[in-house]
Write an enzyme that holds these catalytic residues in place. Structure first.
Site, PDB file in Angstrom:
ATOM      1  N   ASP A   1      -1.087   3.182  -4.665  1.00  0.00           N
ATOM      2  CA  ASP A   1      -0.745   4.456  -4.033  1.00  0.00           C
ATOM      3  C   ASP A   1      -0.267   4.155  -2.618  1.00  0.00           C
ATOM      4  O   ASP A   1      -1.044   4.127  -1.666  1.00  0.00           O
ATOM      5  CB  ASP A   1      -1.953   5.380  -4.008  1.00  0.00           C
ATOM      6  CG  ASP A   1      -1.606   6.770  -3.472  1.00  0.00           C
ATOM      7  OD1 ASP A   1      -0.416   7.004  -3.195  1.00  0.00           O
ATOM      8  OD2 ASP A   1      -2.514   7.595  -3.321  1.00  0.00           O
TER       9      ASP A   1
ATOM     10  N   SER B   1       4.609  -2.666 -16.959  1.00  0.00           N
ATOM     11  CA  SER B   1       4.864  -4.052 -17.371  1.00  0.00           C
ATOM     12  C   SER B   1       3.624  -4.633 -18.036  1.00  0.00           C
ATOM     13  O   SER B   1       2.517  -4.124 -17.882  1.00  0.00           O
ATOM     14  CB  SER B   1       5.226  -4.961 -16.176  1.00  0.00           C
ATOM     15  OG  SER B   1       6.269  -4.436 -15.408  1.00  0.00           O
TER      16      SER B   1
ATOM     17  N   GLU C   1       1.078  13.406  -6.858  1.00  0.00           N
ATOM     18  CA  GLU C   1       0.432  14.248  -5.841  1.00  0.00           C
ATOM     19  C   GLU C   1       0.767  15.725  -6.046  1.00  0.00           C
ATOM     20  O   GLU C   1      -0.107  16.590  -5.970  1.00  0.00           O
ATOM     21  CB  GLU C   1       0.856  13.802  -4.434  1.00  0.00           C
ATOM     22  CG  GLU C   1       0.165  12.548  -3.954  1.00  0.00           C
ATOM     23  CD  GLU C   1       0.208  12.416  -2.436  1.00  0.00           C
ATOM     24  OE1 GLU C   1       0.247  13.446  -1.750  1.00  0.00           O
ATOM     25  OE2 GLU C   1       0.216  11.273  -1.952  1.00  0.00           O
TER      26      GLU C   1
ATOM     27  N   ASP D   1       2.200   9.041   0.608  1.00  0.00           N
ATOM     28  CA  ASP D   1       1.451  10.281   0.813  1.00  0.00           C
ATOM     29  C   ASP D   1       2.392  11.385   1.276  1.00  0.00           C
ATOM     30  O   ASP D   1       3.361  11.127   1.999  1.00  0.00           O
ATOM     31  CB  ASP D   1       0.364  10.106   1.882  1.00  0.00           C
ATOM     32  CG  ASP D   1      -0.907   9.483   1.324  1.00  0.00           C
ATOM     33  OD1 ASP D   1      -1.040   9.408   0.092  1.00  0.00           O
ATOM     34  OD2 ASP D   1      -1.759   9.069   2.137  1.00  0.00           O
TER      35      ASP D   1
END
Length: 843
Positions: free
Chosen positions: A353, A281, A195, A356
């Site tokens: 995600d 991974s 971000e 924030d």
């Protein structure tokens, strides 16, 4: 003079003797902490004896009369082999490193205190169900039984590091294990830096330039493959959100704020990763229809920072419902990747995600308040003291808004994108005070069907993982973890910080678990993930804009679909595949105008050296093998090329791009949406072309190799530069001790190969392998006891133990050890058998 010589000789001899005596004493004290595997122990907290058989690789096989005692045994062996690792991890989560390491770690402690990770772990203890709480308590009792044994029998403080850094080892608490899961989530998350970086770039790049440098992953989502070779796509709609939020539209963001050069990942013992080293991974499974034996297969190799010892620890437990075996994490009860009698499971980082950043506006009339959607609101605050060894304590004031903890401006340089009179708060699912993730790990470990494992996974909050599961006749993939519920109008879209004072920017809880991506019994018989895009669901029900892979998945699809059916050995071949799809693509594009151009040139000239390098690369197949010179030529060329393309536009900000971004280079050399504009050096009056830049970068790469390595291009060996740096987190920087505790090995692979070896990207050796698959496992239901696994180091955390690095050479060569639940196989050539007896019974 003769007298002076005699005294000089006596002093010299005395010094030698004193040094020898000191060395012997240090060695004796260090060996006192070597765990004895062939000894019996009388411990408190048990009702029945536990037998622990160490295989010839020191993998403990724990046999107990009840599940609680089996978890007790796991805690005991974790502490026996990895006590120092566990204590440092707990202190990291608590923000108490400086009590041991002094001023160097004070900033790390302050950041962890401000995050409040350990506090939320303590709060989460209250929401654990009875079964999970019983496991946590039994496990903690096992850890404490070993600590008591060390103290009672004077076993060298439990680890040699405690002689260098004295520390009181406090009893293990159930909340400590919850905190360890949260710490895993932190180490796997690159969302905060993503971000901030995108916001910093958006301040002075055009939207088109931003799309080039930080592109969205192109192509369809892939999670399952069909039977004829094409990838199946998630049924979700295509993501139609293409507009990039403009940071310049946020008040106060026309110019960059100043912040400290200090960034969180650079702090000593920091658990905050650079975005390139967040969790990764490979995991994939084949149903009987795609297996040569008619039974399911599953392979997993989770990627983490390489350390000595590795983050993983191999163990087998015998529970009332049968045995389970696989990779554990010291400090956490449960098998993260492994199998039991009926089920196998593995995971990859989903790159969800789940974080924030919110920019909270301070009330100019009262800076203890911030502007919330409903008006001024007072920060929640608490005073804390960071105790620092050999220094005065540090007093800090912790602050929280409704959106989460307030973090310092230097954390990932968030101050650079924070408007004046604002502070940055973070909302992150892992900071939930009702975190039941440890219950998910324990529940999956004890599941015996795909449905039961998926049901258990609902408790996972963070880290978010793609759990891949196999029964003997079925396979599935389910994304676990809490999905934040964002509004359609959220200005940052989770891509850049947004204003916390706007109600529609804030999270509105989490999405239902049944909406998490799920693929059960795929028609094509194959599921898997390489951190690639697995869903095309649009914002705000998307997973992320920052998928972790766009390259490995292409090679994975090819290898999986190149065979109609697979075997255990073919799965191993996929895990160990060294070919870089990015290399094959980029060399054809970048060198297109160079292969057959140029004029004859004598030896020693830059023109001739360039031709020799191009001749080598022209017949190379992209295999990043440790014994070849071509991988070094390719890696060095692409690294210098990317830096040349972006340095004139970004200046010092180019330092944030330490890894080659294949999609960026591909966009530039394919001139997608005019991306070839990056080839022109804006500070010159000439118009440089992309072939010009490719030639200049190749020449520069060859000069770098000559100055830093020497020799001809043909004499280079990739593995000499791509060494796996498995260093001790504390003692590794000490010259003499580092030679003892660090494990360095030549390795194949690269950033973009399935045998992933992420390069450090900076410093004197930018190609060092520092982030890779420190665990590999392949599970075969046709013959479960032929399943295999391996660590990148060894089981023991003690540098003087023969089990400190004994598995490392096998790992480097792509070999494995048996993963068997057969107790007789464990007894054969065992490294020791211990019996833990209840202290009351032995009196």
């Amino acid at each position: 003079m003769a007298r002076l010589m005699r005294w000089t000789y006596r002093i010299f001899v005395s010094a030698v003797i004193l040094s020898a005596v000191s060395a012997v004493l240090v060695y004796y004290l260090a060996t006192r902490s070597l765990p004895e595997y062939d000894a019996d122990y009388s411990v408190t907290g048990l009702s029945e004896p536990i037998e622990i058989i160490r295989s010839n690789a020191a993998v403990p096989h724990i046999f107990a009369s009840s599940d609680a005692e089996a978890w007790f045994g796991l805690g005991f062996v974790h502490a026996q082999d990895r006590l120092w690792q566990m204590v440092v991890a707990r202190r990291t989560a608590q923000g108490r490193l400086s009590e041991v390491f002094g001023e160097d770690t004070a900033d790390t402690d302050e950041l962890m205190r401000r995050m409040g990770l350990y506090g939320t772990a303590q709060q989460s203890l209250a929401v654990q169900d009875e079964e999970t709480l019983a496991v946590l308590e039994a496990y903690a009792a096992g850890v404490n039984a070993w600590i008591d044994t060390v103290n009672a029998e004077s076993l060298g403080r439990g680890a040699p590091e405690f002689f260098f850094y004295p520390s009181i080892v406090e009893p293990w608490q159930p909340a400590d294990s919850i905190a360890m899961v949260k710490l895993m989530a932190l180490r796997m998350s690159g969302a905060f830096e993503h971000e901030v970086l995108r916001a910093r770039m958006a301040l002075f790049l055009t939207p088109d330039q931003l799309k080039d440098l930080l592109p969205d992953i192109p192509g369809d989502a892939v999670a399952e493959l069909d039977a004829v070779g094409s990838a199946a796509v998630s049924p979700a709609r295509q993501n139609r959100i293409t507009d990039v939020p403009d940071m310049r539209a946020i008040p106060g963001q026309a110019t960059m704020a100043s912040s400290s050069d200090l960034t969180s990942p650079d702090l000593p013992l920091s658990p905050f990763p650079h975005r390139a080293f967040a969790g990764a991974s490979n995991v994939f499974a084949a149903a009987p229809s795609r297996s040569a034996t008619g039974a399911s297969l599953l392979a997993n190799d989770p990627h983490f920072d390489l350390t000595a010892p590795a983050i993983w620890y191999l163990a087998r437990l015998e529970l009332t419902r049968g045995g389970l075996i696989g990779a554990t994490v010291p400090g956490i009860p449960g098998i993260w990747s492994g199998r039991n009698t009926d089920l196998a499971w593995g995971f990859s980082a989903s790159t969800l995600d789940d974080l924030d950043i919110f920019l909270e506006e301070l009330n100019p009339e009262n800076r203890n308040e911030y502007v919330s959607p409903s008006g001024p609101r007072e920060f929640t605050t608490r005073e804390e003291t960071i105790r620092i060894r050999d220094a005065a304590p540090r007093q800090i004031t912790l602050r929280w808004s409704d959106n989460g903890p307030i973090l310092p401006a230097w954390h990932y340089s968030v101050g650079d994108v924070t408007p004046p009179n604002h502070v940055a708060a973070v909302s992150w699912t892992a900071l939930s005070p009702a975190d039941t993730s440890v219950a998910a790990i324990i529940g999956i470990s004890q599941a015996h069907s795909i449905e039961t494992a998926i049901d258990a996974g609902e408790a996972m909050i963070a880290p978010s993982i793609n759990l891949t599961i196999a029964e003997s006749g079925r396979v599935a993939l389910k994304t676990l973890g809490a999905f934040p519920r964002r509004g359609f109008r959220q200005t940052g879209q989770g891509r850049i910080p947004s204003l916390g004072s706007i109600a529609f920017n804030q999270w509105q809880g989490r999405l239902p678990y049944d909406q998490n991506p799920e693929f059960v019994d795929p028609d094509g018989g194959i599921v898997g993930n390489t951190n690639n895009k697995i869903t095309d669901a649009p914002f705000p029900r998307h997973m992320t804009f920052n998928w972790g892979d766009s390259q490995r998945v292409q090679r994975w699809k090819f290898l999986m679909q190149n065979r109609r059916v697979h075997t255990r050995d073919s799965f191993i071949d996929v895990q160990l595949d060294e070919v870089s799809t990015a290399a094959r693509t980029l060399l054809a594009l970048v060198g297109a105008e160079l292969w057959y151009s140029g004029t004859p040139a004598p030896d020693g000239t830059s023109e001739r050296r360039r031709q020799q390098a191009l001749e080598l690369l022209s017949v190379w197949n992209g295999e990043m093998n440790e014994h070849l010179p071509e991988p070094l030529l390719y890696a060095t060329w692409m690294r210098h090329l990317q830096d040349r393309l972006i340095r004139d536009d970004l200046g010092d900000m180019a330092d944030a791009f330490t890894s080659v971004e294949p999609l960026f280079l591909e966009r530039v050399f394919r001139d997608i949406d005019g991306a070839s504009r990056w080839c022109d050096i804006v500070q010159t009056s000439n118009v440089e072309t992309c072939p010009d830049m490719a030639q200049l970068a190749l020449d520069e790469a060859l000069i770098w190799i000559d100055e830093n390595i020497g020799g001809t291009p043909e004499s280079q060996r990739w593995g000499d530069q791509h060494e796996a740096w498995q260093d001790h987190s504390v003692l590794g920087d000490n010259g003499v001790l580092g030679w003892i505790v660090n494990i360095r090995q030549s390795t194949s692979g690269s950033d973009e190969a399935l045998m992933r070896g992420r390069m450090i990207g900076s410093g004197k050796n930018p190609y060092a392998n520092v982030h890779a698959a420190s665990y590999r496992g392949v599970y075969d239901f046709a013959d479960p006891d032929s399943s295999v696994f391996v660590l990148s180091t060894g089981q023991s955390g003690h540098p003087l133990s023969r089990f400190y690095d004994n598995l490392g050479e096998l790992w480097r060569r792509g070999e494995y050890i048996p993963m068997s639940l057969d107790p007789e196989l464990a007894r054969a050539a065992n490294a020791g058998i211990s019996v833990l007896t209840p202290a009351e019974a032995s009196e």
